[in-house]
Design a protein around this motif. Structure first.
Motif, PDB file in Angstrom:
ATOM      1  N   VAL A  93      -4.697   5.760  -1.823  1.00  0.00           N
ATOM      2  CA  VAL A  93      -3.818   4.844  -1.479  1.00  0.00           C
ATOM      3  C   VAL A  93      -3.540   3.994  -2.652  1.00  0.00           C
ATOM      4  O   VAL A  93      -4.499   3.417  -3.330  1.00  0.00           O
ATOM      5  CB  VAL A  93      -4.053   3.971  -0.246  1.00  0.00           C
ATOM      6  CG1 VAL A  93      -3.083   2.759  -0.125  1.00  0.00           C
ATOM      7  CG2 VAL A  93      -4.190   4.823   0.701  1.00  0.00           C
ATOM      8  N   GLU A  94      -2.390   3.636  -3.272  1.00  0.00           N
ATOM      9  CA  GLU A  94      -2.257   2.785  -4.615  1.00  0.00           C
ATOM     10  C   GLU A  94      -2.013   1.307  -3.871  1.00  0.00           C
ATOM     11  O   GLU A  94      -0.969   1.303  -2.945  1.00  0.00           O
ATOM     12  CB  GLU A  94      -1.203   3.141  -5.388  1.00  0.00           C
ATOM     13  CG  GLU A  94      -0.833   2.397  -6.534  1.00  0.00           C
ATOM     14  CD  GLU A  94       0.214   2.988  -7.321  1.00  0.00           C
ATOM     15  OE1 GLU A  94       0.787   2.247  -8.130  1.00  0.00           O
ATOM     16  OE2 GLU A  94       0.936   3.773  -7.029  1.00  0.00           O
ATOM     17  N   GLU A  95      -2.455   0.154  -4.478  1.00  0.00           N
ATOM     18  CA  GLU A  95      -2.079  -1.084  -3.657  1.00  0.00           C
ATOM     19  C   GLU A  95      -1.363  -1.626  -5.178  1.00  0.00           C
ATOM     20  O   GLU A  95      -1.915  -1.943  -6.266  1.00  0.00           O
ATOM     21  CB  GLU A  95      -3.344  -1.819  -3.644  1.00  0.00           C
ATOM     22  CG  GLU A  95      -3.712  -1.464  -2.370  1.00  0.00           C
ATOM     23  CD  GLU A  95      -4.927  -2.562  -1.894  1.00  0.00           C
ATOM     24  OE1 GLU A  95      -4.814  -2.772  -0.570  1.00  0.00           O
ATOM     25  OE2 GLU A  95      -5.620  -3.114  -2.678  1.00  0.00           O
ATOM     26  N   VAL A  96      -0.043  -2.125  -4.740  1.00  0.00           N
ATOM     27  CA  VAL A  96       0.637  -2.628  -5.755  1.00  0.00           C
ATOM     28  C   VAL A  96       1.083  -4.130  -5.460  1.00  0.00           C
ATOM     29  O   VAL A  96       1.426  -4.603  -4.498  1.00  0.00           O
ATOM     30  CB  VAL A  96       2.148  -1.776  -5.700  1.00  0.00           C
ATOM     31  CG1 VAL A  96       3.022  -2.742  -6.858  1.00  0.00           C
ATOM     32  CG2 VAL A  96       2.275  -0.547  -5.957  1.00  0.00           C
ATOM     33  N   THR A 112     -10.164   7.183  -1.336  1.00  0.00           N
ATOM     34  CA  THR A 112     -10.119   8.473  -0.838  1.00  0.00           C
ATOM     35  C   THR A 112      -9.380   8.750   0.199  1.00  0.00           C
ATOM     36  O   THR A 112      -9.403   9.996   0.977  1.00  0.00           O
ATOM     37  CB  THR A 112     -11.720   8.490  -0.003  1.00  0.00           C
ATOM     38  OG1 THR A 112     -11.617   7.290   1.042  1.00  0.00           O
ATOM     39  CG2 THR A 112     -12.745   8.087  -1.290  1.00  0.00           C
ATOM     40  N   ILE A 113      -8.429   7.982   0.839  1.00  0.00           N
ATOM     41  CA  ILE A 113      -7.647   8.047   1.548  1.00  0.00           C
ATOM     42  C   ILE A 113      -6.224   8.873   1.260  1.00  0.00           C
ATOM     43  O   ILE A 113      -5.529   8.362   0.385  1.00  0.00           O
ATOM     44  CB  ILE A 113      -7.092   6.984   2.472  1.00  0.00           C
ATOM     45  CG1 ILE A 113      -8.359   6.327   3.119  1.00  0.00           C
ATOM     46  CG2 ILE A 113      -6.167   7.125   3.478  1.00  0.00           C
ATOM     47  CD1 ILE A 113      -8.162   4.870   3.924  1.00  0.00           C
ATOM     48  N   ARG A 114      -5.867  10.148   1.879  1.00  0.00           N
ATOM     49  CA  ARG A 114      -4.789  10.907   1.734  1.00  0.00           C
ATOM     50  C   ARG A 114      -3.629  10.679   2.811  1.00  0.00           C
ATOM     51  O   ARG A 114      -4.340  11.148   4.142  1.00  0.00           O
ATOM     52  CB  ARG A 114      -4.921  12.372   1.192  1.00  0.00           C
ATOM     53  CG  ARG A 114      -6.045  12.435   0.261  1.00  0.00           C
ATOM     54  CD  ARG A 114      -5.412  11.879  -0.914  1.00  0.00           C
ATOM     55  NE  ARG A 114      -6.217  12.444  -2.361  1.00  0.00           N
ATOM     56  CZ  ARG A 114      -7.216  11.549  -2.689  1.00  0.00           C
ATOM     57  NH1 ARG A 114      -7.440  10.592  -2.288  1.00  0.00           N
ATOM     58  NH2 ARG A 114      -7.896  12.106  -3.858  1.00  0.00           N
ATOM     59  N   ARG A 160       0.876  -1.184   0.036  1.00  0.00           N
ATOM     60  CA  ARG A 160       0.112  -0.035  -0.038  1.00  0.00           C
ATOM     61  C   ARG A 160       0.895   1.360  -0.005  1.00  0.00           C
ATOM     62  O   ARG A 160       1.561   1.439   0.895  1.00  0.00           O
ATOM     63  CB  ARG A 160      -0.934  -0.001   1.231  1.00  0.00           C
ATOM     64  CG  ARG A 160      -1.731  -1.131   1.134  1.00  0.00           C
ATOM     65  CD  ARG A 160      -3.072  -0.907   2.329  1.00  0.00           C
ATOM     66  NE  ARG A 160      -4.147  -1.932   2.009  1.00  0.00           N
ATOM     67  CZ  ARG A 160      -5.092  -2.248   2.811  1.00  0.00           C
ATOM     68  NH1 ARG A 160      -5.330  -1.715   4.207  1.00  0.00           N
ATOM     69  NH2 ARG A 160      -5.941  -3.134   2.623  1.00  0.00           N
ATOM     70  N   VAL A 161       0.735   2.195  -1.277  1.00  0.00           N
ATOM     71  CA  VAL A 161       1.680   3.207  -1.174  1.00  0.00           C
ATOM     72  C   VAL A 161       0.567   4.425  -0.746  1.00  0.00           C
ATOM     73  O   VAL A 161      -0.192   4.580  -1.494  1.00  0.00           O
ATOM     74  CB  VAL A 161       2.152   3.312  -2.677  1.00  0.00           C
ATOM     75  CG1 VAL A 161       2.991   4.622  -2.782  1.00  0.00           C
ATOM     76  CG2 VAL A 161       2.902   2.154  -2.864  1.00  0.00           C
ATOM     77  N   TYR A 162       1.131   5.243   0.211  1.00  0.00           N
ATOM     78  CA  TYR A 162       0.192   6.370   0.745  1.00  0.00           C
ATOM     79  C   TYR A 162       0.959   7.763  -0.199  1.00  0.00           C
ATOM     80  O   TYR A 162       2.098   7.702  -0.320  1.00  0.00           O
ATOM     81  CB  TYR A 162       0.475   6.623   2.055  1.00  0.00           C
ATOM     82  CG  TYR A 162      -0.298   5.129   2.706  1.00  0.00           C
ATOM     83  CD1 TYR A 162      -1.532   5.430   3.074  1.00  0.00           C
ATOM     84  CD2 TYR A 162       0.530   4.136   3.115  1.00  0.00           C
ATOM     85  CE1 TYR A 162      -2.270   4.321   3.733  1.00  0.00           C
ATOM     86  CE2 TYR A 162      -0.122   2.922   3.649  1.00  0.00           C
ATOM     87  CZ  TYR A 162      -1.363   3.225   3.977  1.00  0.00           C
ATOM     88  OH  TYR A 162      -1.936   2.109   4.390  1.00  0.00           O
ATOM     89  N   SER A 163       0.086   8.689  -0.329  1.00  0.00           N
ATOM     90  CA  SER A 163       0.374   9.848  -0.908  1.00  0.00           C
ATOM     91  C   SER A 163      -0.706  11.118  -0.609  1.00  0.00           C
ATOM     92  O   SER A 163      -1.900  10.514  -0.160  1.00  0.00           O
ATOM     93  CB  SER A 163       0.203   9.648  -2.663  1.00  0.00           C
ATOM     94  OG  SER A 163       0.355  10.832  -2.956  1.00  0.00           O
TER      95      SER A 163
END
Length: 95
Positions: free
Chosen positions: A51-54, A84-86, A43-46
């Motif tokens: 949140v991007e899931e790789v 929706t999560i930042r 899970r890559v947070y920005s």
């Protein structure tokens, strides 16, 4: 590590020393705290986008890289819209 026995075949979250957050099914572990996850995703947070899931698939994590292992409530996790999560990424640990 015997406390991990109850988490085998369940979804877990790993936070690693380099700041990565990895979610997967705990497939196994050993006496050195090395962990094997199946069906894993990073899970890559920005702050700019959700949140991007790789996808990582089957993943081996060296025990000395793990900061935290926690069980995931699958019903609650699936109910959250990750887009929706930042959040600010977790910074790596510096010794």
């Amino acid at each position: 590590m015997s406390s991990l026995q109850g988490s085998v075949d369940k979804r877990v979250l790993l936070i690693l020393q380099d700041g990565r957050a990895i979610v997967g099914t705990l497939a196994g572990y050993d006496q050195k705290s090395n962990v094997v996850l199946s069906d894993s995703k990073e899970r890559v947070y920005s702050l700019e986008e959700g949140v991007e899931e790789v996808p990582l698939g089957l993943y081996l994590v060296k025990g000395d890289m793990i900061i935290l292992i926690g069980d995931i409530d699958e019903a609650k996790d699936e109910a959250v819209d990750l887009s929706t999560i930042r959040a600010e990424p977790i910074p790596p640990i510096r010794y």
